[in-house]
Write a protein that holds these residues in place. Structure first.
Motif, PDB file in Angstrom:
ATOM      1  N   ASP A 487       0.825  -1.216   0.000  1.00  0.00           N
ATOM      2  CA  ASP A 487       0.000   0.000   0.000  1.00  0.00           C
ATOM      3  C   ASP A 487       0.858   1.264   0.000  1.00  0.00           C
ATOM      4  O   ASP A 487       0.432   2.309  -0.480  1.00  0.00           O
ATOM      5  CB  ASP A 487      -0.901   0.025   1.253  1.00  0.00           C
ATOM      6  N   GLY A 488       2.066   1.153   0.551  1.00  0.00           N
ATOM      7  CA  GLY A 488       2.944   2.328   0.641  1.00  0.00           C
ATOM      8  C   GLY A 488       3.762   2.570  -0.618  1.00  0.00           C
ATOM      9  O   GLY A 488       4.552   3.519  -0.679  1.00  0.00           O
ATOM     10  N   LEU A 489       3.573   1.719  -1.620  1.00  0.00           N
ATOM     11  CA  LEU A 489       4.388   1.862  -2.836  1.00  0.00           C
ATOM     12  C   LEU A 489       3.772   2.884  -3.781  1.00  0.00           C
ATOM     13  O   LEU A 489       2.744   2.624  -4.406  1.00  0.00           O
ATOM     14  CB  LEU A 489       4.503   0.505  -3.541  1.00  0.00           C
ATOM     15  N   GLU A 490       4.373   4.043  -3.838  1.00  0.00           N
ATOM     16  CA  GLU A 490       3.843   5.057  -4.746  1.00  0.00           C
ATOM     17  C   GLU A 490       4.987   5.798  -5.424  1.00  0.00           C
ATOM     18  O   GLU A 490       5.785   6.472  -4.753  1.00  0.00           O
ATOM     19  CB  GLU A 490       2.952   6.028  -3.982  1.00  0.00           C
ATOM     20  N   ALA A 491       5.082   5.651  -6.731  1.00  0.00           N
ATOM     21  CA  ALA A 491       6.135   6.344  -7.478  1.00  0.00           C
ATOM     22  C   ALA A 491       5.767   7.813  -7.585  1.00  0.00           C
ATOM     23  O   ALA A 491       4.592   8.165  -7.556  1.00  0.00           O
ATOM     24  CB  ALA A 491       6.266   5.729  -8.862  1.00  0.00           C
ATOM     25  N   GLY A 492       6.785   8.662  -7.705  1.00  0.00           N
ATOM     26  CA  GLY A 492       6.482  10.095  -7.788  1.00  0.00           C
ATOM     27  C   GLY A 492       7.517  10.828  -8.617  1.00  0.00           C
ATOM     28  O   GLY A 492       8.091  10.270  -9.558  1.00  0.00           O
ATOM     29  N   GLU A 493       7.741  12.092  -8.261  1.00  0.00           N
ATOM     30  CA  GLU A 493       8.683  12.912  -9.032  1.00  0.00           C
ATOM     31  C   GLU A 493      10.127  12.529  -8.721  1.00  0.00           C
ATOM     32  O   GLU A 493      11.015  12.705  -9.535  1.00  0.00           O
ATOM     33  CB  GLU A 493       8.480  14.403  -8.684  1.00  0.00           C
TER      34      GLU A 493
END
Ligand SMILES: Cc1ncc(C[n+]2csc(CCOP(=O)(O)OP(=O)(O)O)c2C)c(N)n1
Length: 516
Positions: A487-493
């Motif tokens: 759930d904490g896996l979030e790609a970003g800038e």
């Protein structure tokens, strides 16, 4: 000629031969080359990147060459040149146009013991060509060794009229032998094995294989693993062990799967490879057609249906269901976590797979629903070195690029993130499967009989965390030790480092069920 003139001539020759990308590793000896390149950049003729570590730079350039265009690494003299050898070997076996521009001290310094004066001509042995540019085939490494005095006076540079990048040279195409072979003895069972395919080959391979209707072993790097659907064997190593095909047609690079290795000891299985690299990938007799795979297939004409003479696909849904069952039963095992990871990565824009377990587990356990735009790996010499660098090179201009490597593989390439400031950062995700060492060796049956010390020496066990490394290079960090943590896996800038820590207990139980 003055040192400045030599430097100008060298860069001009690169440009005239289609080299437009350079990775600069600076030192006093190549300063004139560096300045000429800086001016070429200002004139809009080249793309420059820099690195302080030549081994990493070499692999980054191998990754750039995966885009089919040549890329050069420019080094100073001495051991800086020697650091390129692993990348040159990888490029040699992959058939990539990697150019090595190495500054040298004048010949009188050789074998004198003077600083940074080693014997550079021929240092890459048979792994790189050298001499007249006209002899370069543009599909293998090319070495340009340049003797330069350290002092130089800068002058003006005039740029030549630049033509296009130039085509790779291929031998004349001959497909009639293969066309006959494909029609003979089909009752013995034909299996198609797909290794890494260049994007421009995929369309032809896709239609050809669907027309053939033979069972397929599709590696993820073929780019067709998901797209070919029901003709792809769900668990090929097991299926083929029980029912040996009479003939294997391999398309693309040398496959990484177990069955390909087993073919070494199975001379009764006829093998025909169609490959851009020209390597048979086997130490036994087999046929090889060297060429662009898509063109060879077009030259074959319409494919005659070979079908599934041995009924290999009959047990496919059962094999697939069995794997699904164990993945669900052991969600925190390494294969279970890789399955979940692959669902996230499939939303990205391409995946680079490290050697060792990642490439093998991905082929076997990654999701099947969504085709991934491109999957790459360094399968030339199968080293675990330079993997992150190659990923960064291949995906330099790509958003949402993913990489999955083992922990020792990551520790091998610690300087790679120095390139992060010079490539696309958006959506970039580096996944390190941290299973505490080279666990591929704990899966080798013959290791079971080794002493505890012997096993320890093989695996290099450790309890390191990579959090500090992520922080050092300004990467985000996310630790995943169970399914909930996804759930904490979030790609970003900002590039994200994901440390995936599978449960050793569940992993052992998973393998016991699947192999047992
Ligand atoms: C340059 C190089 N050195 C050594 C090897 C031998 N080797 C193959 S796999 C491996 C272990 C890799 O460990 P890790 O990256 O943690 O991946 P895992 O096995 O856990 O998937 C080693 C040392 C190699 N392939 N290349």
């Amino acid at each position: 000629m003055t040192t400045w003139d030599i430097a100008v001539e060298t860069v001009r020759a690169c440009l005239e031969n289609g080299v437009r990308e350079f990775v600069v590793c600076a030192g006093a000896r190549n300063a004139a080359l560096v300045e000429v390149l800086a001016r070429a950049e200002a004139a809009g003729h080249v793309t420059l990147r820099q690195h302080f570590e030549e081994r990493s730079a070499g692999f980054f350039a191998v990754g750039r060459c995966m885009q089919s265009e040549p890329c050069a690494v420019v080094t100073t003299s001495g051991t800086a040149v020697a650091e390129l050898l692993p990348a040159v070997i990888e490029a040699h076996y992959q058939g990539r146009p990697l150019v090595l521009v190495t500054a040298d001290r004048p010949a009188r310094f050789r074998q004198s013991g003077a600083p940074q004066a080693i014997v550079q001509p021929g240092i890459f042995g048979g792994y790189a060509g050298a001499g007249e540019w006209a002899d370069w085939d543009r599909r293998s490494p090319w070495h340009v060794n340049v003797e330069l005095e350290e002092d130089f006076v800068m002058g003006e540079v005039e740029w030549p009229e630049l033509a296009g990048p130039g085509e790779a040279q291929w031998p004349r195409l001959a497909a009639s032998g293969l066309a006959r072979w494909l029609k003979d003895d089909l009752f013995r069972g034909l299996v198609v094995m797909l290794g890494e395919l260049e994007p421009e080959d995929r369309e032809d391979v896709y239609h050809f294989v669907l027309d053939l209707k033979a069972p397929v072993v599709a590696e993820a790097t073929s780019g067709l693993r998901e797209a070919l659907g029901p003709v792809v064997l769900a668990d090929p190593d097991r299926a083929l062990r029980h029912q040996l095909p009479g003939k294997v047609l391999r398309l693309g690079a040398v496959p990484s799967g177990r069955f390909w290795r087993d073919l070494e000891e199975l001379p009764e299985v006829e093998v025909w490879s169609v490959t851009r690299s020209g390597w048979s990938g086997l130490a036994r007799d087999s046929h090889v057609t060297l060429g662009e795979v898509g063109r060879v297939i077009r030259a074959l004409g319409e494919a005659e249906e070979a079908g599934d003479a041995l009924g290999l696909l009959d047990g496919n849904s059962r094999s697939a269901a069995e794997i699904e069952e164990w993945l669900e039963a052991y969600p925190d095992s390494e294969p279970g976590m890789l399955r979940s990871l692959s669902q996230y990565a499939a939303l990205g824009n391409g995946v680079f797979l490290g050697n060792s377990l990642p490439i093998r587990e991905w082929n076997r356990f990654a999701q099947w629903d969504q085709a991934i735009p491109e999957v790459r790996a360094n399968r030339g010499a199968n080293g675990i070195d330079g993997q992150i660098s190659t990923w960064l090179g291949w995906s330099a201009a790509r958003e949402d690029a993913w990489c999955v490597v083992g922990d020792l593989t990551a520790l091998y390439d610690l300087a790679a993130p120095a390139m992060l400031g010079q490539v696309e950062r958006k959506g970039r995700v580096l996944v390190v499967v941290n299973n505490g060492g080279g666990q591929i060796f704990s899966r080798v049956p013959r290791m079971a009989a080794m002493s505890d010390r012997g096993k320890e020496l093989m695996v290099n066990p450790h309890e390191l965390s990579l959090r500090g490394w992520a922080e050092m290079w300004g990467m985000g960090y996310c630790r995943i030790a169970s399914q909930d943590d996804f759930d904490g896996l979030e790609a970003g800038e900002v590039p994200l480092l994901v440390e995936l820590v599978p449960s050793a207990k569940e992993t052992a139980a998973f393998w016991e069920r699947l192999d047992g």
